[in-house]
Write a protein that holds these residues in place. Structure first.
Motif: not given
Lengths: 218, 427
Positions: A29, A35, B130, B134-135, B137, B198
C-alpha cells in the motif's frame, strides 16, 4: 549475523508472510488517496447493468415519456425517433441488419434496455447531461420502447421493479470476437515476386470525391 | 538531382503543380495537396546572403511556448464535416503525410469527442475508485503523481479508422483514410497500483472507467488487461496532457481501440460482469454480413499505410525518392513491412527505422528511383504474432461491408505520370 544479513532475512520473512496472507491481489500500500464516503459514491455511481444493478428507485409511463421526449429529445432524434440530419435514429430498422443499408436502432440493434437507461441518464439530453430525474428517465425509456413497438400499451409504466422483465429483440445476435479471421504467415507465406500477371484499378476515390476541401476545413 | 516539371529546369512545388494542373485537373483547386511553399526568392540563395544571416532575430521572450514555423501552418488536424452531426460529437484527423519518425506532436494528435472538450480544473479533479474493492477511494491529481511512474510509447487508434473505406475507396488522403491514429510517449501510473491501493475483492473481474466529460464515457475492460499494462497517464511527450486528450488524466489501454482510452477520467468502478455500455453495444460492435454483430472487439490488428506518396503528398521528382509510412500492431511489435510499386506483382522489404516498441507505431522507408511511370503503391505488415495484414477484399470476404470498425486492409495509392496520387482499389 551482520546487519545486512539480518535485514535480508527479515525482508525474506516479511515477503513470505505476505505471500501466505494474500488472497487474490494484495500488494504494497502506498497510503495514498482517502476513503470515499457513501454519499459521494451514491452521487457519482450512476451506471446501470443489464441485470438491473445500479437502477435507481423510480417509475415513469409512456404518456409522460412522450411529453418529455418531444420537449427534450425530438429536435435531434425526430418526433418518432426517426432521427434528424445525422443524429441517431432511435426507432425502426427491423429486418435491416443483414441488408446493404442496416438501420441500427434501439429496437433493431441494441441488446439491452439497461444501456438505454444508462446512456440517457449519463449523457442526454446532449449538452444538458444528468438533468433528467430518475422518474423522467424511466418515462423517456418507456416511450422509446413504445416508439419501437416493444411495448404497445400507452398505459405501460417502466419502473425499477419491472425493468429487467423487458428484453430487446436483438440480444441473441451478439457474438464474441472471432479475430484473427484472416490468414497468418504460417498458413500463407506472402508471395514476393511474380505474384500476379495483371493488375487493374477497380475503384477510385475521385469518382466519389467526398474529400473535404482544405480551405473549407479551415 | 533529377529534373522534371519546371520550365526553369529546377523542380519547385509550384512548377510541379502547374504541370499537374495542365495534365489532369488542378490538385490545388481540389484542396488535395499542401499549399505551395513560400515563393522562392533568389536574393536569399547563393551566391547572395539572406537577411536572416545578417540581422538579429526575435529574442528568447518572443515565444514562451514555441509553435511551428509559419511555413508549416498547413500542418493541422482536419475534419470531415459531413461525417457527424455536430463538432462536439465528432472526430478530426492527424496529418500523417506531414509527419515523420514515430512520435506524433501533441497538437496534431487526432481528436474524438462525444460531448466536446471537458475543461477540467486540475485542483478540482477527483478520481473515485468504487465497486468490488476493500476500500473505495478518492484521489486528487497530487495523490496520483505520488505513485511510482512509468514511461511508455503507445499508439492510439480509433476502431473506426479507415471505416469509411469498407465499401470502396472513398477519401483522397491518408490523413482522412488513416489519420485516426497517434503515437506519443505517456507518463503515468500503472493502473495496477491504483486498483491494488483500493484492494480488489476476489470476485472482481471487470473495470468500468468513466469520463468526466458531459458524455460520461464508460466502457467495460477485463480486469486481466487492467492489471497487465493499462496506465493512468497525466503527461504525453513530456508535458501535461492536452485538454482535448483528457487533461488532467486519461486511461491508456495499450493496443486496444481508442474509445476505451477514457479521457478526463472521473471514476473507475470494479465489477464482476461487463456493463454493456452504449459504446460497446450500439457502437464499437462489428456488424457481420449475416446480421449478427461481434462485440468486445478490443485489439487493433496489424496495419500499415504509405504516408508518402499519398494523395496529399504527390511525387514531386523523377529519379530518387523516399517512400515512407507507418506500421503498427495492437498485439505486439511489427516484424516486417513489404512494399509493392506495381500493384502487388512484386514486393520488396521496406526498412524499419527507429525504435520498435510494443504496441507503438513503426516508421518504415523504401528508397526508389521513379522514372515517371504510373505506380500502384501498397504496404503490407507482419507483426510479432505472425499476423499478416490482409487485403481489403480478404476482410470483406469474412466480414462483409457493414462492420464500420477494424478495417486494417492493405491501402492502394495510384501514382499517375504527373505525380498526382489517388486512393484506388485494384484487382
Amino acid at each position: 549475523m551482520s546487519r545486512s544479513a539480518r535485514a535480508a532475512v527479515s525482508a525474506l520473512l516479511f515477503s513470505t508472510a505476505l505471500v501466505f496472507s494474500s488472497p487474490a491481489v494484495q500488494a504494497e500500500s502506498f497510503g495514498l488517496g482517502r476513503l470515499a464516503t457513501p454519499e459521494e459514491i451514491a452521487a457519482w455511481d450512476i451506471d446501470v447493468r443489464p441485470d438491473g444493478q445500479g437502477l435507481p428507485e423510480g417509475r415513469g409511463g409512456v404518456m409522460t415519456g412522450e411529453e418529455i421526449y418531444q420537449e427534450r429529445c425530438a429536435s435531434c432524434h425526430g418526433e418518432f425517433g426517426e432521427g434528424s440530419g445525422r443524429w441517431p435514429v432511435l426507432a425502426g430498422g427491423e429486418d435491416t441488419l443483414d441488408t446493404e443499408d442496416p438501420v441500427k436502432t434501439i429496437g433493431s440493434y441494441w441488446p439491452y434496455l439497461s444501456t438505454v437507461f444508462d446512456y440517457v441518464n449519463r449523457a442526454m439530453p446532449f449538452g444538458d447531461a444528468q438533468s433528467l430525474t430518475p422518474d423522467e428517465t424511466y418515462a423517456v425509456v418507456a416511450y422509446i420502447l413504445y416508439l419501437n413497438d416493444i411495448v404497445e400499451d400507452e398505459e405501460f409504466e417502466l419502473s425499477k421493479e419491472n425493468f429487467t422483465t423487458v428484453r430487446l429483440p436483438n440480444e441473441v445476435n451478439f457474438i464474441e470476437d472471432a479475430r484473427p479471421d484472416t490468414a497468418k504467415v504460417e498458413q500463407a507465406e506472402p508471395c514476393m515476386s511474380d505474384c500476379k500477371a495483371e493488375v487493374e484499378i477497380t475503384a477510385r476515390a475521385r469518382i466519389i470525391d467526398v474529400t473535404p476541401d482544405e480551405d473549407a476545413a479551415d | 538531382m533529377s529534373e522534371t516539371g519546371s520550365s526553369k529546369g529546377r523542380t519547385t512545388r509550384r512548377g510541379f503543380l502547374t504541370g499537374a494542373a495542365a495534365v489532369g485537373g488542378s490538385l490545388a483547386a481540389t484542396g488535395l495537396v499542401r499549399p505551395a511553399m513560400a515563393e522562392s526568392d533568389p536574393e536569399n540563395q547563393p551566391p547572395n546572403v539572406a537577411d536572416w544571416s545578417k540581422y538579429l532575430g526575435e529574442g528568447v521572450d518572443a515565444r514562451p511556448y514555441g509553435t511551428p514555423s509559419e511555413y508549416e501552418s498547413h500542418v493541422v488536424r482536419r475534419n470531415v464535416a459531413w461525417l457527424t452531426a455536430s463538432p462536439e460529437s465528432s472526430v478530426n484527423f492527424t496529418p500523417l503525410h506531414e509527419l515523420d519518425g514515430i512520435i506524433t506532436p501533441n497538437g496534431l494528435c487526432f481528436e474524438r469527442h462525444h460531448s466536446g472538450i471537458a475543461e477540467v480544473v486540475p485542483s478540482d479533479f477527483r478520481l473515485m475508485i468504487n465497486g468490488l474493492v476493500d476500500k473505495p477511494l478518492i484521489f486528487t491529481m497530487e495523490d496520483i503523481k505520488r505513485f511510482p511512474r512509468t514511461n511508455k510509447v503507445y499508439f492510439l487508434e480509433c476502431a473506426a479508422n479507415s471505416g469509411m473505406e469498407w465499401r470502396g475507396a472513398q477519401l483522397n488522403g491518408c490523413q482522412f483514410t488513416h489519420g485516426m491514429i497517434h503515437c506519443v510517449m505517456y507518463t503515468g501510473v500503472p493502473l495496477k497500483h491504483i486498483l491494488e491501493e483500493a484492494g480488489l475483492k476476489t470476485n472482481a473481474k471487470w473495470i468500468m472507467p468513466e469520463g468526466g466529460d458531459a458524455s460520461g464515457m464508460n466502457r467495460s475492460i477485463p480486469l486481466e488487461k487492467a492489471l497487465d499494462d493499462c496506465m493512468l497517464a497525466f503527461a504525453m511527450n513530456g508535458e501535461a496532457l492536452r485538454p482535448e486528450q483528457g487533461y488532467p488524466l486519461r486511461l491508456v489501454v495499450p493496443g486496444w481501440e481508442g474509445n476505451m482510452w477514457v479521457k478526463w477520467l472521473r471514476r473507475i468502478e470494479v465489477g464482476d460482469e461487463p456493463w454493456h455500455a452504449r459504446e460497446e453495444t450500439s457502437k464499437y460492435t462489428d456488424l457481420m454480413e449475416d446480421g449478427r454483430a461481434r462485440r468486445f472487439t478490443w485489439a487493433m490488428d496489424c496495419k500499415s499505410v504509405v504516408t508518402n506518396p499519398s494523395p496529399q503528398a504527390p511525387l514531386l521528382h523523377k529519379g530518387r525518392n523516399v517512400l515512407s509510412g507507418l506500421a503498427w500492431s495492437g498485439r505486439g511489435t511489427v516484424d516486417r513491412v513489404d512494399i509493392t510499386l506495381d500493384g502487388g506483382k512484386n514486393w520488396r522489404h521496406a526498412r524499419i527505422d527507429g525504435p520498435s516498441f510494443d504496441k507503438s507505431v513503426h516508421r518504415f522507408y523504401y528508397e526508389f528511383d521513379w522514372n515517371g511511370e504510373p505506380l500502384l503503391v501498397q504496404s503490407r505488415a507482419i507483426d510479432s504474432t505472425g499476423y499478416l495484414q490482409p487485403t481489403k477484399n480478404e476482410l470483406r470476404a469474412v466480414r462483409g461491408t457493414n462492420s464500420i470498425y477494424h478495417n486494417n486492409g492493405i491501402q492502394t495509392w495510384h501514382v499517375r505520370e504527373n505525380g498526382e496520387v489517388e486512393n484506388v482499389e485494384i484487382s
